[in-house]
Write a protein that holds these residues in place. Sequence first.
Motif, PDB file in Angstrom:
ATOM      1  N   SER A  11       0.832  -1.212   0.000  1.00 50.45           N
ATOM      2  CA  SER A  11       0.000   0.000   0.000  1.00 50.45           C
ATOM      3  C   SER A  11       0.863   1.258   0.000  1.00 50.45           C
ATOM      4  O   SER A  11       0.515   2.261  -0.639  1.00 50.45           O
ATOM      5  N   VAL A  12       2.000   1.204   0.701  1.00 48.14           N
ATOM      6  CA  VAL A  12       2.914   2.353   0.716  1.00 48.14           C
ATOM      7  C   VAL A  12       3.527   2.551  -0.668  1.00 48.14           C
ATOM      8  O   VAL A  12       3.605   3.678  -1.190  1.00 48.14           O
ATOM      9  N   VAL A  13       3.958   1.444  -1.282  1.00 47.14           N
ATOM     10  CA  VAL A  13       4.538   1.522  -2.624  1.00 47.14           C
ATOM     11  C   VAL A  13       3.518   2.084  -3.615  1.00 47.14           C
ATOM     12  O   VAL A  13       3.829   2.950  -4.438  1.00 47.14           O
ATOM     13  N   ALA A  14       2.277   1.588  -3.525  1.00 46.66           N
ATOM     14  CA  ALA A  14       1.226   2.065  -4.437  1.00 46.66           C
ATOM     15  C   ALA A  14       0.910   3.533  -4.192  1.00 46.66           C
ATOM     16  O   ALA A  14       0.636   4.284  -5.140  1.00 46.66           O
ATOM     17  N   ALA A  15       0.929   3.955  -2.924  1.00 49.75           N
ATOM     18  CA  ALA A  15       0.676   5.369  -2.615  1.00 49.75           C
ATOM     19  C   ALA A  15       1.753   6.249  -3.241  1.00 49.75           C
ATOM     20  O   ALA A  15       1.456   7.323  -3.795  1.00 49.75           O
ATOM     21  N   GLY A  57      -9.906   6.067 -16.373  1.00 47.52           N
ATOM     22  CA  GLY A  57     -10.379   7.237 -15.651  1.00 47.52           C
ATOM     23  C   GLY A  57      -9.820   7.429 -14.254  1.00 47.52           C
ATOM     24  O   GLY A  57     -10.269   8.311 -13.533  1.00 47.52           O
ATOM     25  N   ALA A  58      -8.837   6.612 -13.862  1.00 47.14           N
ATOM     26  CA  ALA A  58      -8.272   6.715 -12.511  1.00 47.14           C
ATOM     27  C   ALA A  58      -6.755   6.600 -12.572  1.00 47.14           C
ATOM     28  O   ALA A  58      -6.201   6.049 -13.539  1.00 47.14           O
ATOM     29  N   ALA A  59      -6.086   7.133 -11.549  1.00 46.06           N
ATOM     30  CA  ALA A  59      -4.641   6.972 -11.462  1.00 46.06           C
ATOM     31  C   ALA A  59      -4.295   5.489 -11.540  1.00 46.06           C
ATOM     32  O   ALA A  59      -4.952   4.663 -10.895  1.00 46.06           O
ATOM     33  N   ILE A  60      -3.281   5.147 -12.313  1.00 44.48           N
ATOM     34  CA  ILE A  60      -3.011   3.742 -12.601  1.00 44.48           C
ATOM     35  C   ILE A  60      -2.641   2.941 -11.352  1.00 44.48           C
ATOM     36  O   ILE A  60      -2.874   1.733 -11.290  1.00 44.48           O
ATOM     37  N   TRP A  61      -2.092   3.611 -10.314  1.00 44.39           N
ATOM     38  CA  TRP A  61      -1.729   2.908  -9.079  1.00 44.39           C
ATOM     39  C   TRP A  61      -2.859   2.903  -8.050  1.00 44.39           C
ATOM     40  O   TRP A  61      -2.691   2.374  -6.953  1.00 44.39           O
ATOM     41  N   ALA A  62      -4.009   3.487  -8.393  1.00 42.94           N
ATOM     42  CA  ALA A  62      -5.114   3.545  -7.431  1.00 42.94           C
ATOM     43  C   ALA A  62      -5.652   2.155  -7.109  1.00 42.94           C
ATOM     44  O   ALA A  62      -5.956   1.841  -5.949  1.00 42.94           O
ATOM     45  N   LYS A  63      -5.779   1.289  -8.119  1.00 40.26           N
ATOM     46  CA  LYS A  63      -6.328  -0.046  -7.881  1.00 40.26           C
ATOM     47  C   LYS A  63      -5.440  -0.873  -6.948  1.00 40.26           C
ATOM     48  O   LYS A  63      -5.931  -1.428  -5.956  1.00 40.26           O
ATOM     49  N   PRO A  64      -4.101  -0.981  -7.210  1.00 37.74           N
ATOM     50  CA  PRO A  64      -3.283  -1.741  -6.257  1.00 37.74           C
ATOM     51  C   PRO A  64      -3.276  -1.134  -4.857  1.00 37.74           C
ATOM     52  O   PRO A  64      -3.207  -1.866  -3.866  1.00 37.74           O
ATOM     53  N   PHE A  65      -3.384   0.197  -4.774  1.00 36.95           N
ATOM     54  CA  PHE A  65      -3.438   0.824  -3.448  1.00 36.95           C
ATOM     55  C   PHE A  65      -4.685   0.385  -2.684  1.00 36.95           C
ATOM     56  O   PHE A  65      -4.610  -0.032  -1.526  1.00 36.95           O
ATOM     57  N   LYS A  66      -5.846   0.463  -3.352  1.00 36.81           N
ATOM     58  CA  LYS A  66      -7.101   0.115  -2.682  1.00 36.81           C
ATOM     59  C   LYS A  66      -7.143  -1.370  -2.327  1.00 36.81           C
ATOM     60  O   LYS A  66      -7.599  -1.748  -1.244  1.00 36.81           O
ATOM     61  N   PHE A  67      -6.661  -2.220  -3.229  1.00 36.43           N
ATOM     62  CA  PHE A  67      -6.652  -3.657  -2.940  1.00 36.43           C
ATOM     63  C   PHE A  67      -5.707  -3.981  -1.797  1.00 36.43           C
ATOM     64  O   PHE A  67      -6.021  -4.816  -0.934  1.00 36.43           O
ATOM     65  N   VAL A  91      -4.752  -2.031   0.715  1.00 35.44           N
ATOM     66  CA  VAL A  91      -5.343  -1.563   1.972  1.00 35.44           C
ATOM     67  C   VAL A  91      -6.460  -2.509   2.418  1.00 35.44           C
ATOM     68  O   VAL A  91      -6.562  -2.868   3.598  1.00 35.44           O
ATOM     69  N   SER A  92      -7.293  -2.938   1.463  1.00 29.72           N
ATOM     70  CA  SER A  92      -8.395  -3.834   1.792  1.00 29.72           C
ATOM     71  C   SER A  92      -7.882  -5.160   2.348  1.00 29.72           C
ATOM     72  O   SER A  92      -8.369  -5.659   3.362  1.00 29.72           O
ATOM     73  N   PHE A  93      -6.869  -5.733   1.690  1.00 29.20           N
ATOM     74  CA  PHE A  93      -6.299  -6.993   2.172  1.00 29.20           C
ATOM     75  C   PHE A  93      -5.594  -6.808   3.514  1.00 29.20           C
ATOM     76  O   PHE A  93      -5.588  -7.706   4.363  1.00 29.20           O
ATOM     77  N   ALA A  94      -4.988  -5.630   3.704  1.00 31.74           N
ATOM     78  CA  ALA A  94      -4.300  -5.362   4.975  1.00 31.74           C
ATOM     79  C   ALA A  94      -5.287  -5.303   6.142  1.00 31.74           C
ATOM     80  O   ALA A  94      -4.924  -5.564   7.291  1.00 31.74           O
ATOM     81  N   LEU A  95      -6.536  -4.951   5.866  1.00 32.63           N
ATOM     82  CA  LEU A  95      -7.580  -4.965   6.890  1.00 32.63           C
ATOM     83  C   LEU A  95      -8.209  -6.352   7.022  1.00 32.63           C
ATOM     84  O   LEU A  95      -8.542  -6.796   8.121  1.00 32.63           O
ATOM     85  N   TYR A  96      -8.360  -7.032   5.896  1.00 30.98           N
ATOM     86  CA  TYR A  96      -9.042  -8.327   5.855  1.00 30.98           C
ATOM     87  C   TYR A  96      -8.218  -9.410   6.552  1.00 30.98           C
ATOM     88  O   TYR A  96      -8.747 -10.203   7.342  1.00 30.98           O
ATOM     89  N   ALA A  97      -6.910  -9.438   6.272  1.00 32.67           N
ATOM     90  CA  ALA A  97      -6.065 -10.530   6.760  1.00 32.67           C
ATOM     91  C   ALA A  97      -5.966 -10.603   8.288  1.00 32.67           C
ATOM     92  O   ALA A  97      -6.144 -11.689   8.861  1.00 32.67           O
ATOM     93  N   PRO A  98      -5.692  -9.504   9.000  1.00 36.38           N
ATOM     94  CA  PRO A  98      -5.606  -9.616  10.462  1.00 36.38           C
ATOM     95  C   PRO A  98      -6.929 -10.042  11.108  1.00 36.38           C
ATOM     96  O   PRO A  98      -6.930 -10.784  12.091  1.00 36.38           O
ATOM     97  N   ALA A  99      -8.049  -9.570  10.554  1.00 38.95           N
ATOM     98  CA  ALA A  99      -9.355  -9.957  11.106  1.00 38.95           C
ATOM     99  C   ALA A  99      -9.567 -11.455  10.948  1.00 38.95           C
ATOM    100  O   ALA A  99     -10.002 -12.148  11.880  1.00 38.95           O
ATOM    101  N   LEU A 100      -9.237 -11.993   9.773  1.00 39.18           N
ATOM    102  CA  LEU A 100      -9.391 -13.420   9.540  1.00 39.18           C
ATOM    103  C   LEU A 100      -8.411 -14.216  10.404  1.00 39.18           C
ATOM    104  O   LEU A 100      -8.758 -15.270  10.946  1.00 39.18           O
TER     105      LEU A 100
END
Length: 303
Positions: free
Chosen positions: A5-9, A21-31, A33-42
């Motif tokens: 997420s830091v690299v993508a930011a 229509g979006a910054a090319i690194w926006a998708k890896p950034f959002k994914f 961050v989402s996985f970084a939240l998903y993994a610890p909860a699981l």
Amino acid sequence: MLVTSVVAAVGILVDDRVLAGAAIWAKPFKFAVSFALYAPALAWMLTLLTSGRRVGWWAGTVVALASSVEMVIIIGQVIRGKRSHFNQATPLDAALYDVMGATVVILWAGTLVIALLLLRARIADRASAWAVRSGVAIALVGAGLGFLMAQPSAGQRAAGGLDTADVVGAHAVGVADGGPSMPLTGWSTTGGDLRIPHFVGMHALQLLPLFLLALVLLAPRVTRLRDPRVRLRLVLVASGAYAAVVTLVTWQALRGQPLIHPDGATLAAAGLIVLATAAGALAALRPATPDSSADAPEKELVS
């Protein structure tokens, strides 16, 4: 995923390329961050298993590996300047998209295995059990809604030639991908967007357990929250409300309606959810029955 997420930011800041229509690194950034939240909860939920721990370990490992493969493909396509999702432009792009689709199915199946194990787990506190099980069940539904995006959109079907089209599938409903969108999330402001129910549903995995944690932290200051039965009833109300919201935003997206421009039907449904949730919360906070033991809530909370 935190490092990614830091690299993508950084990529968003220094790479001025735009894709769909979006910054090319926006998708890896959002994914990321989402996985970084998903993994610890699981991972935390896996610690609650009382049987099938080895199966749970393997399921969690499969989820982690599938997530990693998906991110490698997404970042690889960004480096190539290509779309990762829905891309059928070349045999290589189509093959990468197929592999990514397989990782999503594997990730969903791994989470399903963990959900089934949690149903069998003996969790002493009933409120905790319901928060965890409801969270993972709604997250599975939210993840499953992502499969709707892989289907050809109405516009693509109308245009025909799906066998030779460069792009098959879409986030948006009623409008083309890449149009006007909300800041940060990138959700469409002119049509429906299936990423919304996908996102909201998946993150029930964190939000419902966090809701219970908030109740526990407030318990020393709010007398009624010390009663585990009150916390259980509130968790049930929150779970029902969350499921209703996922249903609402799914219905809204499928009708091609932007999240920020709801029509009368959507507002009416949202109002009913708010009223039902408020009524449920008031009922959940009702005083304990006179014959209940005064110290029972404290004993169960400690347990």
